[in-house]
Design an enzyme around this catalytic site. Sequence first.
Site, PDB file in Angstrom:
ATOM      1  N   GLY A   1       0.826  -1.206   0.000  1.00 32.26           N
ATOM      2  CA  GLY A   1       0.000   0.000   0.000  1.00 32.26           C
ATOM      3  C   GLY A   1       0.859   1.255   0.000  1.00 32.26           C
TER       4      GLY A   1
ATOM      5  N   ALA B   1     -11.557  -7.264  11.413  1.00 29.27           N
ATOM      6  CA  ALA B   1     -10.377  -7.655  10.627  1.00 29.27           C
ATOM      7  C   ALA B   1      -9.107  -7.087  11.262  1.00 29.27           C
ATOM      8  CB  ALA B   1     -10.519  -7.151   9.189  1.00 29.27           C
TER       9      ALA B   1
ATOM     10  N   ASP C   1      -2.530  -7.590  -6.306  1.00 26.54           N
ATOM     11  CA  ASP C   1      -3.531  -7.619  -5.238  1.00 26.54           C
ATOM     12  C   ASP C   1      -3.009  -8.522  -4.130  1.00 26.54           C
ATOM     13  OD1 ASP C   1      -5.664  -8.000  -3.529  1.00 26.54           O
ATOM     14  OD2 ASP C   1      -7.153  -8.176  -5.142  1.00 26.54           O
TER      15      ASP C   1
ATOM     16  N   TYR D   1     -14.647  -4.255   9.517  1.00 27.23           N
ATOM     17  CA  TYR D   1     -13.335  -3.571   9.475  1.00 27.23           C
ATOM     18  C   TYR D   1     -12.636  -3.697  10.831  1.00 27.23           C
ATOM     19  CZ  TYR D   1      -9.814   0.121   9.162  1.00 27.23           C
ATOM     20  OH  TYR D   1      -8.631   0.824   9.193  1.00 27.23           O
TER      21      TYR D   1
HETATM   22  N1  LIG Z   1      -6.127   7.019   7.545  1.00 25.55           N
HETATM   23  C1  LIG Z   1      -6.611   6.645   8.725  1.00 25.55           C
HETATM   24  O1  LIG Z   1      -7.293   7.444   9.403  1.00 25.55           O
HETATM   25  C2  LIG Z   1      -6.335   5.261   9.261  1.00 25.55           C
HETATM   26  C3  LIG Z   1      -6.690   4.997  10.598  1.00 25.55           C
HETATM   27  C4  LIG Z   1      -6.424   3.727  11.109  1.00 25.55           C
HETATM   28  C5  LIG Z   1      -5.815   2.760  10.333  1.00 25.55           C
HETATM   29  N2  LIG Z   1      -5.507   3.043   9.027  1.00 25.55           N
HETATM   30  C6  LIG Z   1      -4.846   1.976   8.252  1.00 25.55           C
HETATM   31  O2  LIG Z   1      -3.654   2.492   7.700  1.00 25.55           O
HETATM   32  C7  LIG Z   1      -3.308   1.736   6.525  1.00 25.55           C
HETATM   33  C8  LIG Z   1      -2.967   2.688   5.372  1.00 25.55           C
HETATM   34  O3  LIG Z   1      -4.146   3.343   4.956  1.00 25.55           O
HETATM   35  P1  LIG Z   1      -4.198   4.889   4.528  1.00 25.55           P
HETATM   36  O4  LIG Z   1      -4.906   5.607   5.598  1.00 25.55           O
HETATM   37  O5  LIG Z   1      -2.868   5.365   4.105  1.00 25.55           O
HETATM   38  O6  LIG Z   1      -5.226   4.813   3.298  1.00 25.55           O
HETATM   39  P2  LIG Z   1      -4.978   4.710   1.714  1.00 25.55           P
HETATM   40  O7  LIG Z   1      -4.380   5.984   1.253  1.00 25.55           O
HETATM   41  O8  LIG Z   1      -6.286   4.289   1.152  1.00 25.55           O
HETATM   42  O9  LIG Z   1      -3.903   3.548   1.547  1.00 25.55           O
HETATM   43  C9  LIG Z   1      -4.229   2.185   1.475  1.00 25.55           C
HETATM   44  C10 LIG Z   1      -3.306   1.539   0.462  1.00 25.55           C
HETATM   45  O10 LIG Z   1      -3.500   0.121   0.476  1.00 25.55           O
HETATM   46  C11 LIG Z   1      -3.503  -0.345  -0.849  1.00 25.55           C
HETATM   47  N3  LIG Z   1      -4.311  -1.574  -0.896  1.00 25.55           N
HETATM   48  C12 LIG Z   1      -5.568  -1.729  -0.458  1.00 25.55           C
HETATM   49  N4  LIG Z   1      -6.011  -2.970  -0.695  1.00 25.55           N
HETATM   50  C13 LIG Z   1      -4.990  -3.629  -1.307  1.00 25.55           C
HETATM   51  C14 LIG Z   1      -4.821  -4.931  -1.827  1.00 25.55           C
HETATM   52  N5  LIG Z   1      -5.811  -5.835  -1.773  1.00 25.55           N
HETATM   53  N6  LIG Z   1      -3.637  -5.257  -2.382  1.00 25.55           N
HETATM   54  C15 LIG Z   1      -2.641  -4.358  -2.451  1.00 25.55           C
HETATM   55  N7  LIG Z   1      -2.726  -3.106  -1.985  1.00 25.55           N
HETATM   56  C16 LIG Z   1      -3.898  -2.746  -1.419  1.00 25.55           C
HETATM   57  C17 LIG Z   1      -4.106   0.789  -1.683  1.00 25.55           C
HETATM   58  O11 LIG Z   1      -3.653   0.780  -3.020  1.00 25.55           O
HETATM   59  P3  LIG Z   1      -4.564   0.166  -4.219  1.00 25.55           P
HETATM   60  O12 LIG Z   1      -5.947   0.690  -4.002  1.00 25.55           O
HETATM   61  O13 LIG Z   1      -3.919   0.663  -5.458  1.00 25.55           O
HETATM   62  O14 LIG Z   1      -4.473  -1.313  -4.057  1.00 25.55           O
HETATM   63  C18 LIG Z   1      -3.559   2.013  -0.959  1.00 25.55           C
HETATM   64  O15 LIG Z   1      -2.343   2.453  -1.517  1.00 25.55           O
HETATM   65  C19 LIG Z   1      -4.526   0.834   6.233  1.00 25.55           C
HETATM   66  O16 LIG Z   1      -4.234  -0.467   6.710  1.00 25.55           O
HETATM   67  C20 LIG Z   1      -5.627   1.467   7.055  1.00 25.55           C
HETATM   68  O17 LIG Z   1      -6.629   0.534   7.421  1.00 25.55           O
HETATM   69  C21 LIG Z   1      -5.740   4.273   8.485  1.00 25.55           C
END
Ligand SMILES: NC(=O)c1ccc[n+]([C@@H]2O[C@H](COP(=O)([O-])OP(=O)(O)OC[C@H]3O[C@@H](n4cnc5c(N)ncnc54)[C@H](OP(=O)(O)O)[C@@H]3O)[C@@H](O)[C@H]2O)c1
Length: 244
Positions: free
Chosen positions: A8, A150, A55, A147
Amino acid sequence: MRQIVVTGGGTGIGKAIAAAFAAQGDQVVITGRRKDVLDQAVAELGGDVRAAAFDAADPAQVEAALAELPERVDVLVNNAGGNRDRTSAPAPEAGLAGLAARWRANLDANLFTALLVTEALRDRLNPGARVINFSSIAAHRGGTGSYGAAKAAIENWNLTLAQEVGPEGITANVIAPGYISDTEFFGPNGIPAERLARNVAQSLNKRAGHPDDVVATTLFLASPAAGHLTGQVFHLDGGSIAGR
Ligand SMILES: NC(=O)c1ccc[n+]([C@@H]2O[C@H](COP(=O)([O-])OP(=O)(O)OC[C@H]3O[C@@H](n4cnc5c(N)ncnc54)[C@H](OP(=O)(O)O)[C@@H]3O)[C@@H](O)[C@H]2O)c1
């Protein structure tokens, strides 16, 4: 020069983490499903950063991607994930079939992405390597259904992983962020203002988290100084769930 894999890594938190490792002179591979997004990130980040598009929830795609991933790995950041209830169209099936499809989507996106990439790279982890997994404040609160479930599963799996790799000096830890700005997590419109205000009010330091907050914790956990910290969950939420 360390070999780093950030799943990601094309957007949000993962992109910030990849940038920080690259700035330290490490070799970084970022992964995600969207090749165009990864290529754009590689162009922006500079340094020694490569992209591998696959993926991470699909066992066959993970196996096929192994050829593009480093032969040896020092730091694996299993950051890929997100709340599929928020970002995907609802499963078309009604009833239990739809419910199962929606829950599987979040287990796939959050638990299986980390599990499969880690297992695929297990034999490539160098002694003393670091695995950093991503949970969420949602794992410690109700209201987010599949969510939160998981993410809670990741925290438990991380403990098993830490036990298994511990004798090799490899650590496995979890970062559980509260709201972090500047990501795609809440979709193109971002977090609703009311929800942001509620999150900030619940924190002890009265602010939102930023990707740099996650970068700092990740770099520390990846450092030699953190070699005796393993099997832990680090709540990166301004104390929003302090005391648990
Ligand atoms: N932002 C928040 O407030 C927050 C809070 C708590 C936890 N988190 C966690 O932090 C982590 C990063 O998220 P983020 O906030 O930076 O959001 P984000 O910008 O949506 O980043 C998530 C990344 O994961 C990739 N991804 C998702 N499903 C995938 C798959 N099946 N295979 C490969 N890549 C995949 C996406 O790329 P593609 O779509 O191109 O695959 C994207 O680059 C996540 O685990 C999220 O649950 C975020």
